[in-house]
Motif scaffolding. Structure first.
Motif, mmCIF file in Angstrom:
data_model
loop_
_atom_site.group_PDB
_atom_site.id
_atom_site.type_symbol
_atom_site.label_atom_id
_atom_site.label_comp_id
_atom_site.label_asym_id
_atom_site.label_seq_id
_atom_site.Cartn_x
_atom_site.Cartn_y
_atom_site.Cartn_z
ATOM 1 N N PHE A 130 8.864 7.464 -6.596
ATOM 2 C CA PHE A 130 9.383 6.149 -6.233
ATOM 3 C C PHE A 130 8.193 5.222 -6.044
ATOM 4 O O PHE A 130 7.190 5.608 -5.435
ATOM 5 C CB PHE A 130 10.167 6.207 -4.916
ATOM 6 N N ALA A 131 8.293 3.983 -6.526
ATOM 7 C CA ALA A 131 7.214 3.011 -6.359
ATOM 8 C C ALA A 131 7.805 1.657 -5.982
ATOM 9 O O ALA A 131 8.789 1.211 -6.582
ATOM 10 C CB ALA A 131 6.395 2.886 -7.643
ATOM 11 N N TYR A 132 7.200 1.022 -4.985
ATOM 12 C CA TYR A 132 7.630 -0.314 -4.540
ATOM 13 C C TYR A 132 6.390 -1.158 -4.327
ATOM 14 O O TYR A 132 5.543 -0.831 -3.497
ATOM 15 C CB TYR A 132 8.456 -0.217 -3.255
ATOM 16 N N HIS A 133 6.299 -2.257 -5.051
ATOM 17 C CA HIS A 133 5.105 -3.098 -5.014
ATOM 18 C C HIS A 133 5.326 -4.303 -4.105
ATOM 19 O O HIS A 133 5.185 -4.221 -2.890
ATOM 20 C CB HIS A 133 4.732 -3.497 -6.448
ATOM 21 N N LEU A 134 5.696 -5.450 -4.652
ATOM 22 C CA LEU A 134 5.895 -6.639 -3.825
ATOM 23 C C LEU A 134 6.952 -6.452 -2.742
ATOM 24 O O LEU A 134 6.790 -6.991 -1.639
ATOM 25 C CB LEU A 134 6.244 -7.847 -4.701
ATOM 26 N N PRO A 135 8.026 -5.704 -2.987
ATOM 27 C CA PRO A 135 8.991 -5.514 -1.904
ATOM 28 C C PRO A 135 8.379 -4.887 -0.659
ATOM 29 O O PRO A 135 8.789 -5.197 0.459
ATOM 30 C CB PRO A 135 10.044 -4.592 -2.525
ATOM 31 N N LEU A 136 7.402 -4.007 -0.855
ATOM 32 C CA LEU A 136 6.765 -3.392 0.305
ATOM 33 C C LEU A 136 5.784 -4.349 0.964
ATOM 34 O O LEU A 136 5.647 -4.378 2.190
ATOM 35 C CB LEU A 136 6.040 -2.105 -0.105
ATOM 36 N N ASP A 137 5.101 -5.166 0.185
ATOM 37 C CA ASP A 137 4.214 -6.176 0.779
ATOM 38 C C ASP A 137 4.997 -7.132 1.673
ATOM 39 O O ASP A 137 4.515 -7.567 2.717
ATOM 40 C CB ASP A 137 3.525 -6.999 -0.321
ATOM 41 N N ALA A 138 6.213 -7.465 1.248
ATOM 42 C CA ALA A 138 6.942 -8.556 1.896
ATOM 43 C C ALA A 138 7.817 -8.133 3.066
ATOM 44 O O ALA A 138 8.222 -8.992 3.849
ATOM 45 C CB ALA A 138 7.822 -9.266 0.857
ATOM 46 N N HIS A 139 8.133 -6.862 3.206
ATOM 47 C CA HIS A 139 9.102 -6.467 4.230
ATOM 48 C C HIS A 139 8.608 -6.872 5.618
ATOM 49 O O HIS A 139 7.455 -6.604 5.982
ATOM 50 C CB HIS A 139 9.356 -4.962 4.181
ATOM 51 N N PRO A 140 9.426 -7.531 6.427
ATOM 52 C CA PRO A 140 8.966 -8.074 7.709
ATOM 53 C C PRO A 140 8.668 -7.018 8.768
ATOM 54 O O PRO A 140 8.019 -7.328 9.764
ATOM 55 C CB PRO A 140 10.136 -8.962 8.155
#
Length: 300
Positions: free
Chosen positions: A96-106
């Motif tokens: 599993f890979a998450y790029h911008l979604p992980l940067d942005a999560h509050p």
């Protein structure tokens, strides 16, 4: 605890909302492996060392911030990428890979974890996808004190660009977010922290008063998971840097040192914890694990 691959995929999608982002890679399940999943390991990059270590400790799935299939990348499964994906398939290991979604999560994201690591308040967000976080300090902070705080929290001396001064508002964006310096200036920040520096961002710093730019923290352990032990570290990343803007322009630029890691397109914000990967990605996923479906804490 065992969870089906479909349930885990759905939980990640519901929590990180990847459909909100125009990203540089596919977010979600990139390589399908065994099902169900009982042992989840997180890391920053799907490197050969991480895959080998995960296989050695019996992991069922990897969750990373930097996976594969980047925009503009050769799609052929040859060379380094081909060997890594072949290793995943041989081991029946999910990726599993998450790029911008992980940067942005509050809460679970890299920017949020960097704020926690540096003891910074989060008063707001701005920029593309609201990836630039900012906070107002309770009391003015000298730039030298900020440099010392970053060095202590992230485990390496920042690269400082420019002169020092007093700071009341700080903005930050993890990873290769040097081009967001103008957005930080528009948010009224006197200091900007990010993961990388480039020549094109230093003239921007000279045009706006009191903006600083950034630092990529050393990556945390390349491997986290039950039984992982000390894991392995990523190869060296650029030293963090701070970039002080003033009306007189940039006064100095210190070398950032050697760089390694995946090639990124220009203007791709996002990395961490505090490499920020200190890795923010790993800390976020460890926090997220408490809310996985079927865990005692239950879903968020």
């Amino acid at each position: 605890m065992m969870v089906s691959r479909a349930a885990l995929t759905e939980w990640f999608a519901r929590t990180l909302e990847p459909e909100r982002f125009a990203d540089y890679c596919p977010n979600g399940l990139q390589v399908a492996g065994r099902d169900p999943i009982g042992h989840l390991v997180s890391g920053v990059t799907a490197s050969a060392a991480l895959i080998e270590r995960a296989v050695a400790i019996g992991a069922d799935a990897l969750v990373v911030h930097h996976g594969y299939f980047w925009r503009g990348e050769d799609p052929c499964l040859v060379g380094i990428k081909g060997a890594r994906i072949a290793a995943l398939i041989r081991a029946d290991l999910n990726l599993f890979a998450y790029h911008l979604p992980l940067d942005a999560h509050p809460v679970l994201g890299n920017n949020a974890c960097l704020a926690n690591r540096l003891g910074l308040p989060v008063n707001g967000r701005g920029g593309d996808h609201e990836l630039v976080f900012w906070g107002d300090l309770d009391a003015p902070l000298e730039a030298a004190a900020l440099v010392a705080r970053v060095a202590s929290a992230l485990g390496r001396e920042p690269l400082v660009v420019g002169s020092c001064g007093r700071i009341t508002r700080i903005a930050w964006c993890t990873g290769a977010a040097q081009d967001a310096i103008e957005q930080a200036a528009a948010l009224g920040a006197q200091a900007y922290i990010s993961g990388e520096i480039s020549e094109r961002s230093t003239p921007s710093g000279a045009r706006a008063r009191h903006c600083l730019s950034g630092c990529r923290a050393p990556r945390d352990r390349a491997l986290r998971g039950a039984g992982a032990g000390r894991g392995c570290r990523r190869s060296a990343r650029p030293a963090p840097y701070l970039h002080r803007r003033s009306e007189s322009g940039v006064s100095r630029v210190l070398p950032a040192g050697p760089r390694s890691g995946p090639v990124r397109p220009a203007r791709r914000p996002g990395a961490g914890a505090a490499g920020i990967r200190p890795s923010s990605a790993n800390r976020g996923f460890r926090a997220a694990a408490r809310h996985l479906p079927g865990s005692p804490a239950g879903p968020p």
